[in-house]
Design an enzyme around this catalytic site. Structure first.
Site, mmCIF file in Angstrom:
data_model
loop_
_atom_site.group_PDB
_atom_site.id
_atom_site.type_symbol
_atom_site.label_atom_id
_atom_site.label_comp_id
_atom_site.label_asym_id
_atom_site.label_seq_id
_atom_site.Cartn_x
_atom_site.Cartn_y
_atom_site.Cartn_z
ATOM 1 N N HIS A 99 40.317 3.294 1.490
ATOM 2 C CA HIS A 99 39.683 4.277 0.592
ATOM 3 C C HIS A 99 40.008 5.666 0.889
ATOM 4 C CE1 HIS A 99 36.549 6.254 -1.778
ATOM 5 N NE2 HIS A 99 36.593 5.423 -2.512
ATOM 6 N N ILE A 128 39.192 9.496 1.739
ATOM 7 C CA ILE A 128 37.797 10.085 1.750
ATOM 8 C C ILE A 128 36.399 9.266 1.815
ATOM 9 C CG2 ILE A 128 38.929 11.990 -0.077
ATOM 10 C CD1 ILE A 128 37.653 10.412 -2.580
ATOM 11 N N GLY A 175 31.617 7.756 -2.133
ATOM 12 C CA GLY A 175 30.416 8.471 -2.487
ATOM 13 C C GLY A 175 29.162 7.527 -2.134
ATOM 14 N N VAL A 176 29.305 6.273 -2.314
ATOM 15 C CA VAL A 176 28.040 5.351 -2.181
ATOM 16 C C VAL A 176 27.697 5.417 -0.882
ATOM 17 C CG1 VAL A 176 28.637 3.813 -4.160
ATOM 18 C CG2 VAL A 176 29.347 3.203 -1.879
ATOM 19 N N GLU A 217 24.130 6.332 0.749
ATOM 20 C CA GLU A 217 23.376 5.487 1.696
ATOM 21 C C GLU A 217 22.979 6.553 2.898
ATOM 22 O OE1 GLU A 217 21.608 2.756 4.116
ATOM 23 O OE2 GLU A 217 22.127 2.578 1.845
#
Length: 145
Positions: free
Chosen positions: A48, A54, A57-58, A62
């Site tokens: 990723h 980067i 986003g998840v 979290e």
């Protein structure tokens, strides 16, 4: 202020899913702030994204949920050690402003909005170098032993 050992006494998370390194401010029933030091050694950077890593986003969401859970524990006078747990119940008003990359220190801030019938609601934001990278409203469901 909480170091990693104290954070681990509040949260049930373990490597590689513990996404907090330090808590620098906490005001019971009001707010909390902590840090996640983002390094290239994070396992998710392998895919990723290759050549342009980067933080997903998840995982930022979290991390916000984890810092919010600690605020909930502190406010209620409990911890994961007593068998209670804060489960992520939802996220609203999520906006990503810019990517989080290796070398960034992600500051996570959470402010308690409400706690009704074991459903906690928090106003959260993530910052890097004082610049907002993400905002979200996080909800958690507290489950007691």
């Amino acid at each position: 202020m909480m170091d990693i050992d104290e954070i681990k006494s509040f949260l049930p998370h373990q490597y590689p899913f513990l996404l907090l390194d330090r808590i620098v401010e906490v005001e019971k029933g009001v707010s909390i702030a902590g840090y996640k030091n983002v390094t290239i050694n994070e396992p998710y950077f392998n895919g990723h994204f290759p050549g342009k890593p980067i933080m997903p986003g998840v995982l930022i969401i979290e991390a916000m949920a984890q810092v919010s859970g600690i605020l909930g524990y502190v406010t209620a006078g409990r911890s994961a050690a007593d068998g209670s747990i804060h489960l992520l119940a939802g996220s609203n008003k999520v906006r990503f402003k810019r990517p989080v990359r290796p070398g960034d220190q992600l500051r996570l801030e959470s402010r308690l909005l409400s706690n009704k019938h074991g459903i906690w609601k928090f106003d959260c934001r993530g910052l890097v170098d004082g610049e907002v990278v993400c905002v979200a409203e996080i909800m958690s469901a507290e489950r007691k032993p």
